[in-house]
Design an enzyme around this catalytic site. Sequence first.
Site, mmCIF file in Angstrom:
data_model
loop_
_atom_site.group_PDB
_atom_site.id
_atom_site.type_symbol
_atom_site.label_atom_id
_atom_site.label_comp_id
_atom_site.label_asym_id
_atom_site.label_seq_id
_atom_site.Cartn_x
_atom_site.Cartn_y
_atom_site.Cartn_z
ATOM 1 N N HIS A 27 -40.910 14.555 2.773
ATOM 2 C CA HIS A 27 -41.675 13.303 3.625
ATOM 3 C C HIS A 27 -42.586 12.802 3.988
ATOM 4 C CE1 HIS A 27 -38.777 17.331 4.642
ATOM 5 N NE2 HIS A 27 -38.413 16.321 5.454
ATOM 6 N N HIS A 258 -38.655 9.260 7.740
ATOM 7 C CA HIS A 258 -39.268 10.512 7.904
ATOM 8 C C HIS A 258 -39.114 11.630 6.909
ATOM 9 C CE1 HIS A 258 -38.369 14.703 9.841
ATOM 10 N NE2 HIS A 258 -37.367 15.092 8.749
ATOM 11 N N ARG A 510 -32.799 55.241 23.005
ATOM 12 C CA ARG A 510 -33.252 55.502 25.248
ATOM 13 C C ARG A 510 -33.061 57.228 25.266
ATOM 14 N NH1 ARG A 510 -29.121 55.887 29.480
ATOM 15 N NH2 ARG A 510 -30.711 55.650 31.524
#
Length: 662
Positions: A27, A258, A510
Amino acid sequence: MQPTQRRLANAIRALAMDAVEAANSGHPGMPMGMADAATALFTRHLKFDPADPHWPDRDRFVLSAGHGSMLIYALLYLTGYARPTLDDIKNFRQLHSPCAGHPENFELPGIEVTTGPLGQGLAMAVGMAIAERHLNAIYGDDLVDHRTYVIAGDGDLMEGVNHEAVGLAGHLKLGRLIVMWDDNRITIDGSTDLSRSEDVVARHAAAGWQTIDCDGLDSGSVSRALDEAKADARPSLVRCKTVIGYGAPNLQGTAATHGAALGQAEVEAARAGLGLEPKEFTIPDDVLAAWREVGGRGAAEHSEWRRRLEGSDRRNELLDRLSGRADESWLKPHIDSLLAEAKPVATRKASEMALEAVNPVVTSTIGGSADLTGSNNTKTRGLEPLTADNYAGRYIYYGIREFGMAAAMNGMALHGGVIPYGGTFLVFTDYARPAIRLSALQGAKVIYVMTHDSIGLGEDGPTHQPIEHLQSLRAMPGIEVYRPADSVETAECWALALASDGPSILALTRQNLPLLRTHSAQENLCARGAYRLKAAASERQVILIATGSEVEIALGVAERLEEQGIGADVVSMPCAERFDAQPPAYRADILPDVSNREILRVSIEAGTTFGWERYTGLHGLRIGIDRYGVSAPYKDAYEYFGLTPVAITDRVLAHLDRKGME
Ligand SMILES: Cc1ncc(C[n+]2csc(CCOP(=O)(O)OP(=O)(O)O)c2C)c(N)n1
Ligand SMILES: [Mg+2]
């Protein structure tokens, strides 16, 4: 005469173009567009010393736009880090080059965090800025006084995690966080007009950030903006107006720059236009010398810091903290007290009890939760909240920001000097998953406290009941998933997580569970990942392998089988990854050869059965839940899914009968 800032910046452009051209992949656009801004940062603001990339009081630089990796490789080379060498850069993106496609913290000192998954670099930087303020509050300006700088692209600011990170940073008033936005109005698909019309600056301002505009192609303008940013008490967004691929005469300003090589003709035209050397990978001597001079500047400040450290009575304490070591002296007395009391507790509560023992001795922990403090049991008695008014606090109210929390914890861990742990429900690991993956990839010592780990959470129902989560997390390399069966195992798992160099997940119930480990052991039995909790009394025909809350059920099954003269081992497997790492002899002792069909292996876990054939073999029996859960009191849910000693015993007997008839 000193080379101009533009000539220094052009060295970055040259290396970025050439490396991408050589790899025919990468890039170039972002490094070329942000070269002047990065030059301003590195030559005039960033505190760093290439001779010691780990200097604890260095500024942190995060290239959140990780696709622009050549920007940081160029800067590390130019300023004189030992690596990358010019040869490393010539091998950009090739096997064994440390100049990987995206910047990896484990490849090159000088790269603080692994970036590429957009948004996460910035979110990790928030954690770095938190760690800095926290340590500053404890050790003072003399020892801890640095900033966190980020270069972020349009993508980093579009990703959802940005909202979480920006909100958290604004709330905590992290004034030492400075984000430079590469405002080039281009992403891969083309103009940002295709997909964005929000006012990015106003959004940051609304979250309590300072916002500043500058000309990102003029290093003087950027530098003035950074001066303003440093002077302000709020986190800062410095909007750098740039042109992607700046310097490539025909392609700049377009998405074409890009993520692809510019092509030989365009590179040559760029070289001519920018006044670069005609040959690839060539930096003029005066430019390289000027960059090296920049790289040498931090040495004086660094040695001043060393001098202050040596003179400080907190030297050893700080260095010990930075080593990441965690005192284990709490473990044995804690387990003794659990054995003495022998009462049923949920493992989430057992985790809190372990933390009550841990936090006073391991003072580098910073706890937190994504708005489930009372459910995750993450806050212990002595912990004060870490707030904008009290950075010395050790408990962070992250708000309902699971992804932001996980990313921030990565940043804290990689900053060093703190051990972050944070909680949410196990089912919401999905909300944090991209950051959990980066914890694993980066080797970040983060401890995830994930409670409500099965249908055992009961009435909240299928949206909240994890099914595939445990196995999918176990499938992730580089992270240990712990599912303890009682309070003793929970304490042991905490000790292992604190001793690890990398990340861990604790999956906790739990519902209450009885104490199963009623005898004191000489060693940490969870360290082997799986161990024989109960050996068969009669001749062994069955091995029951269970985790967490299902170990109790497995013991019930074993009892029933033994009543019928069928010997059954019960293996508790709190951590499959650790078991897999044991020597073959140990594994063979616990789970004899899979091809041995004399012994039936049965896995019991209140989650997907996917993958359990790894331990049961194809001839074994896998008891679990291969659909979504139900909303019901938890005992009814277990009953409904046949996860009871009676139902499982029936299935085991049926299986043994069938086998007998074969
Ligand atoms: C989470 C994530 N989604 C998608 C991508 C693929 N990707 C890499 S760069 C990019 C575009 C980014 O645009 P911007 O940040 O403006 O970078 P620029 O093109 O300006 O260099 C995309 C979609 C990614 N790296 N991470
Ligand atoms: Mg862009």
